[in-house]
Design an enzyme around this catalytic site. Structure first.
Site, PDB file in Angstrom:
ATOM      1  N   CYS A 137       0.837  -1.183   0.000  1.00 50.84           N
ATOM      2  CA  CYS A 137       0.000   0.000   0.000  1.00 50.84           C
ATOM      3  C   CYS A 137       0.876   1.238   0.000  1.00 50.84           C
ATOM      4  O   CYS A 137       2.083   1.176  -0.186  1.00 50.84           O
ATOM      5  CB  CYS A 137      -0.903   0.010   1.241  1.00 50.84           C
ATOM      6  N   ASN A 175       2.322  -0.656   5.328  1.00 50.64           N
ATOM      7  CA  ASN A 175       2.583  -1.029   3.943  1.00 50.64           C
ATOM      8  C   ASN A 175       3.448  -2.275   3.955  1.00 50.64           C
ATOM      9  O   ASN A 175       4.437  -2.327   4.687  1.00 50.64           O
ATOM     10  CB  ASN A 175       3.296   0.120   3.220  1.00 50.64           C
TER      11      ASN A 175
END
Length: 502
Positions: free
Chosen positions: A2, A74
């Site tokens: 992400c 992430n």
């Protein structure tokens, strides 16, 4: 996989939303923002849904204190299920790996990072305390800056455009804690690449250990709730990873790119046929490269000649793979661990070679790993790198240099012990194929030099360095044109030979 943003020192959701928009390509599956009431903090997230696609949205709040505790993350945590078992008595709001990171951080504070097995960059707010960390090797990116009394974080440099030019790379294998009331920060290392120690000198012992450790690493990286495949250049490293993955997951998708008739396309087709994969290939033209290059440079955030050359085929193979899967395994790290580059043959002292391998593993975060992350994420694709598992790295630092690069080695002897470990798993012509870097095997290295405009001026770059060639000067000009204000990008551009041993 992400994109994350954090702003501390001012509750400014508008700025966070603007920063998220600059990295929206990292998360095509959704956007989330959370302002925490008790501290001046906003967390933002762009999501590429891999684990718990339906419910794993971020930021994730703590069910007990949703206005005072939250995480954005992430990457991919490979031991998230094991960690989740530790907190089985507590409520979870998702089934995602990020929530396992959150639970451990809430319980163990900075000691949590020692328990995380994966690639990650995350921001955790715990009342008036911030915990930020980046994985041991820097597979996932993170940058930070101070501006107008605020502390800011983001996954890519471009997110800071119009906010701050005083951007720094968050170092790999580090954890930062900050008092959100006083702004005081402490940045500490939690991982260092193990020192070389030549503990394994027997070829059979080394080969068996490599085989077992790397296969375990591949199996860990097959965890996914969405389709998964492999980059396959037909070289040794990607072929090994693909062969190991195929042992545990049938109907594997593989992806190759190159110029018409390039050696990579031909070799990859041979491996795919041998392994029985669902193979996809793309033939690239000079016009394709010219058209895509400004975008490639913008996403790469570097003008380094060698990095750009390898980024071009990586851009196109990521574009191809994203049409079929959301996760790919890649072969990065094998050359750095097992002495696969041509320049390694210039080392005639084994200790010096091992020190160079040690340096190069520690330097991957802002060269080859930056290229892998940026090119895949530009297409909404997650890349996983089995050779850079902590156990594989530790093993690589124990194997004697003469097993990696035998004295008097000729072309085809690079990474000798790696070839021996898998010579029964692949075609002999692939196992003992001469080493070609991605840009060479795809044919793009020569093409890039051919399409450089004549007369590109060799003048100092914004970072004060001189371009090494007209080719690099061209990349720098295109990068400057695409960014406009690019001082942070130029200042943070790394070169592979920086600080090379010997």
């Amino acid at each position: 996989m992400c994109g994350i943003v954090g702003l501390f020192g001012e509750s400014d959701e508008t700025s966070v939303r603007r920063m998220l928009q600059k990295i929206s390509h990292r998360g095509p599956d959704g956007e989330g923002c959370r302002q925490l009431d008790d501290v001046e903090a906003v967390l933002g997230h762009r999501r590429l849904a891999i684990i718990d696609p339906a419910g794993g949205h971020q930021p994730i709040p703590d069910v007990h204190a949703p206005d005072r505790r939250a995480i954005v993350s992430n990457g991919m945590l490979y031991n998230y299920r094991q960690l989740r078992e530790r907190f089985s008595a507590e409520p979870f709001v998702t089934s995602s790996d990020a929530e396992s990171i959150f639970k451990v951080c809430l319980a163990d504070d900075v000691a949590a990072v020692e328990q995380l097995d994966g690639m990650f960059a995350f921001l955790v707010v715990k009342e008036d305390r911030l915990i930020a960390a980046r994985d041991p090797i820097g597979i996932k990116p993170l940058y930070f800056a101070r501006a107008d009394g605020r502390l800011l974080f983001a996954s890519e440099i471009k997110a800071f455009e119009g906010v701050s030019t005083d951007v720094e790379e968050f170092p790999a294998g580090h954890v930062l804690t900050a008092d959100l009331n006083t702004g005081e920060c402490l940045l500490e290392p939690f991982f260092e690449v193990p020192e070389p120690r030549s503990a394994i000198c027997d070829a059979a012992t080394a080969a068996a250990a490599i085989r077992e450790t790397l296969e375990d690493s591949v199996v860990k990286r097959l965890q996914s709730d969405v389709p998964l495949g492999c980059f396959l250049s037909g070289g040794l490293d990607s072929s090994i990873i693909t062969a190991l993955a195929c042992r545990h997951q049938p109907d594997m998708h593989t992806f190759a790119v190159g110029l018409e008739g390039s050696s990579d396309l031909l070799a990859a087709r041979r491996v795919a046929d041998f392994l029985g994969t669902q193979h996809h290939e793309l033939r690239i033209t000079a016009d394709d490269v010219r058209q895509a290059l400004p975008q490639i440079l913008y996403h790469l955030e570097s003008y380094d000649r060698d990095l750009v050359r390898s980024a071009v085929p990586c851009w196109f193979v990521s574009q191809l793979a994203a049409e079929h899967v959301t996760v790919v395994l890649t072969g990065e790290g094998a050359d750095e661990l097992f002495a696969g580059y041509a320049y390694h043959k210039s080392y005639h002292d084994g200790a010096a070679l091992m020190q160079e391998l040690h340096r190069s593993i520690g330097a991957m975060h802002n060269v080859n790993l930056q290229r892998v992350d940026r090119m895949t994420m530009a297409h909404g694709l997650e890349a996983r790198v089995p050779f850079l598992d902590r156990d594989v790295i530790d093993l690589g630092m124990q194997i004697a240099p003469e097993l990696k690069l035998p004295p008097g080695a000729v072309s085809g002897d690079e990474k000798w012990i790696l070839r021996k470990a898998f010579e029964d798993l692949l075609l002999r012509e692939i196992v003992w194929r001469d080493k070609e870097q991605f840009d060479e095997g795809s044919g793009l290295s020569v093409l890039m030099q051919q399409i450089v405009p004549a007369g590109e001026p060799l003048t100092p770059l914004p970072d004060g360095r001189m371009p090494r060639s007209e080719e690099e000067a061209w990349y720098a000009r295109l990068l400057q044109d695409r960014f406009g204000e690019a001082s942070a990008v130029f200042r943070l551009t790394a070169r592979w030979e920086d600080n090379r041993v010997g």
